[in-house]
Design an enzyme around this catalytic site. Sequence first.
Site, PDB file in Angstrom:
ATOM      1  CB  SER A   1      -8.303   3.277 -14.969  1.00  0.00           C
ATOM      2  OG  SER A   1      -9.172   2.905 -16.018  1.00  0.00           O
TER       3      SER A   1
ATOM      4  CG  ASN B   1     -19.954  -2.753 -14.705  1.00  0.00           C
ATOM      5  OD1 ASN B   1     -19.206  -1.791 -14.912  1.00  0.00           O
ATOM      6  ND2 ASN B   1     -21.196  -2.611 -14.258  1.00  0.00           N
TER       7      ASN B   1
ATOM      8  CB  THR C   1      15.709 -21.787  19.038  1.00  0.00           C
ATOM      9  OG1 THR C   1      16.458 -21.937  20.236  1.00  0.00           O
ATOM     10  CG2 THR C   1      15.621 -23.124  18.322  1.00  0.00           C
ATOM     11  CG  HIS C   2      14.704 -18.190  21.659  1.00  0.00           C
ATOM     12  ND1 HIS C   2      13.547 -17.627  22.142  1.00  0.00           N
ATOM     13  CD2 HIS C   2      14.531 -19.532  21.751  1.00  0.00           C
ATOM     14  CE1 HIS C   2      12.723 -18.587  22.526  1.00  0.00           C
ATOM     15  NE2 HIS C   2      13.294 -19.763  22.299  1.00  0.00           N
TER      16      HIS C   2
ATOM     17  CE  LYS D   1      29.212  -0.559   6.456  1.00  0.00           C
ATOM     18  NZ  LYS D   1      28.096   0.235   6.958  1.00  0.00           N
TER      19      LYS D   1
ATOM     20  CG  ASN E   1      26.577  -1.082   3.392  1.00  0.00           C
ATOM     21  OD1 ASN E   1      27.214  -1.485   4.362  1.00  0.00           O
ATOM     22  ND2 ASN E   1      26.570   0.187   3.005  1.00  0.00           N
TER      23      ASN E   1
ATOM     24  CE1 TYR F   1     -16.270  -1.493 -11.756  1.00  0.00           C
ATOM     25  CE2 TYR F   1     -17.542   0.540 -11.879  1.00  0.00           C
ATOM     26  CZ  TYR F   1     -16.330  -0.121 -11.944  1.00  0.00           C
ATOM     27  OH  TYR F   1     -15.176   0.585 -12.191  1.00  0.00           O
TER      28      TYR F   1
ATOM     29  CD  GLN G   1     -10.731   3.685 -12.764  1.00  0.00           C
ATOM     30  OE1 GLN G   1     -11.619   3.528 -13.597  1.00  0.00           O
ATOM     31  NE2 GLN G   1     -10.167   4.862 -12.557  1.00  0.00           N
TER      32      GLN G   1
ATOM     33  CE  LYS H   1      -8.779  -1.774 -13.225  1.00  0.00           C
ATOM     34  NZ  LYS H   1      -9.803  -2.328 -12.311  1.00  0.00           N
TER      35      LYS H   1
HETATM   36  N1  ARG Z   1     -11.991   1.447 -15.547  1.00  0.00           N
HETATM   37  C1  ARG Z   1     -13.019   0.737 -14.881  1.00  0.00           C
HETATM   38  C2  ARG Z   1     -12.435  -0.112 -13.744  1.00  0.00           C
HETATM   39  O1  ARG Z   1     -11.258  -0.317 -13.764  1.00  0.00           O
HETATM   40  C3  ARG Z   1     -13.745  -0.162 -15.836  1.00  0.00           C
HETATM   41  C4  ARG Z   1     -15.151  -0.437 -15.459  1.00  0.00           C
HETATM   42  C5  ARG Z   1     -15.966   0.810 -15.582  1.00  0.00           C
HETATM   43  N2  ARG Z   1     -17.353   0.565 -15.318  1.00  0.00           N
HETATM   44  C6  ARG Z   1     -18.208   1.566 -15.027  1.00  0.00           C
HETATM   45  N3  ARG Z   1     -19.433   1.237 -14.771  1.00  0.00           N
HETATM   46  N4  ARG Z   1     -17.823   2.820 -14.983  1.00  0.00           N
HETATM   47  O2  ARG Z   1     -13.118  -0.565 -12.882  1.00  0.00           O
END
Ligand code: ARG
Length: 460
Positions: free
Chosen positions: A24, A111, A156-157, A284, A286, A318, A323, A326
Amino acid sequence: MVKKPWAGRFKEEIHKFFEDFSESISFDQRLSSYEIKASLSYAKALKEAKVLTEKEYKLIKKGLSEIEKEIKNGKFIFRKEYEDIHMNIEEALYKKIGDVAYKLHTGRSRNEQVVTDVRLYLMDKVEELKKDLKSLMEAIVFKAERYYGVIMPGFTHLQHAQPVLFSHWIMAYYEMLKLHLERLKDYEKRLKICPIGSSAFAGNPFNIDREKIAKELGFTNVSKNSVFAISSRDFLIELVFILGIIMLDLSRLSEEIIIWATQEFGFIEIPDQFCTGSSIMPQKKNPDSAELIRGKAASVIGNLFQLMILIKALPLSYNRDLQEDKPPLFQALETTQSSLKMMTLLVKDLKLNEEKIKLHLDKGYLLATELADYLVTKGIPFRKAHHLTGQIILYAEKNGKKLEEITLKEFKDFSSLIEKDVYEWLTLENFFKRREIIGGTGYLTVKKRIEEAKSELERL
Ligand code: ARG
């Protein structure tokens, strides 16, 4: 192949493909400064709990500060072999100060680190977002003031309905954005809950001072349940929901800008800077900037659904699925912030084509409601007045007349109650005078709201 911090019980090395599949660091490196900030606080707490000596703490502090500088200068090399931001920084610290680096992980877990980092990151992002919203609100108020007095047909509409001040129409977006600001402020209460001290999920066994860490990092509360702290991602979903409705509002404004800039409407001119041409049709111009904002709304709403589906039925506490929270979070933030900036630039530079707007006011019997209201003042119940007015409109349409061009004699054929004073009712002036009510489009009311908004913006 590097040695993994967790590899003690493993006989085989990680599969190369899985190593890449599970990393990650390519996206969570955005969290680096928060990871360091939180680690510094945690190291201090370990020292105060007598887990680290003063000397060890100082060494860790110095090492982390150096790493922070390297990251800022772009000298730090993030490595996929160390999975994520937490292990990348820990390993870099080990290279600098040796074994003491590994003491920093006493009693803590990735975690809790990951949720701490994301919460800290979002605390800064929310501040940025508030500023971005404010800039757009300022641009809107600026436009409302610049074109105060311009009357346009309200819809409206998407059909001509009643006249409205352009300022009033555009200020509707100010009110929407103001609520988003309030939403963000309220959201902060739930964001600023500190997870440090939750460990893997059962709580920190080294008696660290959680309240003190939380305060130091700018949190307002500490979590009251370590399983909750590790498992909950409501704070992401809630923010991306807010981003989603911000984007919905931007997409509506984009759509109006696009429509207003068509040949058919011609209400506005979008500056060349924010338009593109066609590769084949030389004439054109746009409105791509507005179209892209409208399109990007789809991706943020997609990010929201992605997050909700990720969490659905996921057991506590967890799981590595988490992960995957993100990328959609970062994408939603980046898209919304850039869209807000794009819209601010666009609104600032929009030019109204006052002459063309005026031409539209003659179409669509914008003052029909006034005629119905007039009949009401003569004692006709509104429903009947509405019906009668409808018949008059039909007559006017058939004879190619505007309402005010109908003679008194013609009016009398519909109702003997209609007198000469009807013509006073069939003016824009009368229409706006009758809308001086809180929230209405009366001239004075709109002026007052613009002034209020300006002082609101200073306080927000
Ligand atoms: N890279 C992990 C995440 O974004 C961090 C937490 C990892 N924890 C684990 N027990 N493997 O969630």
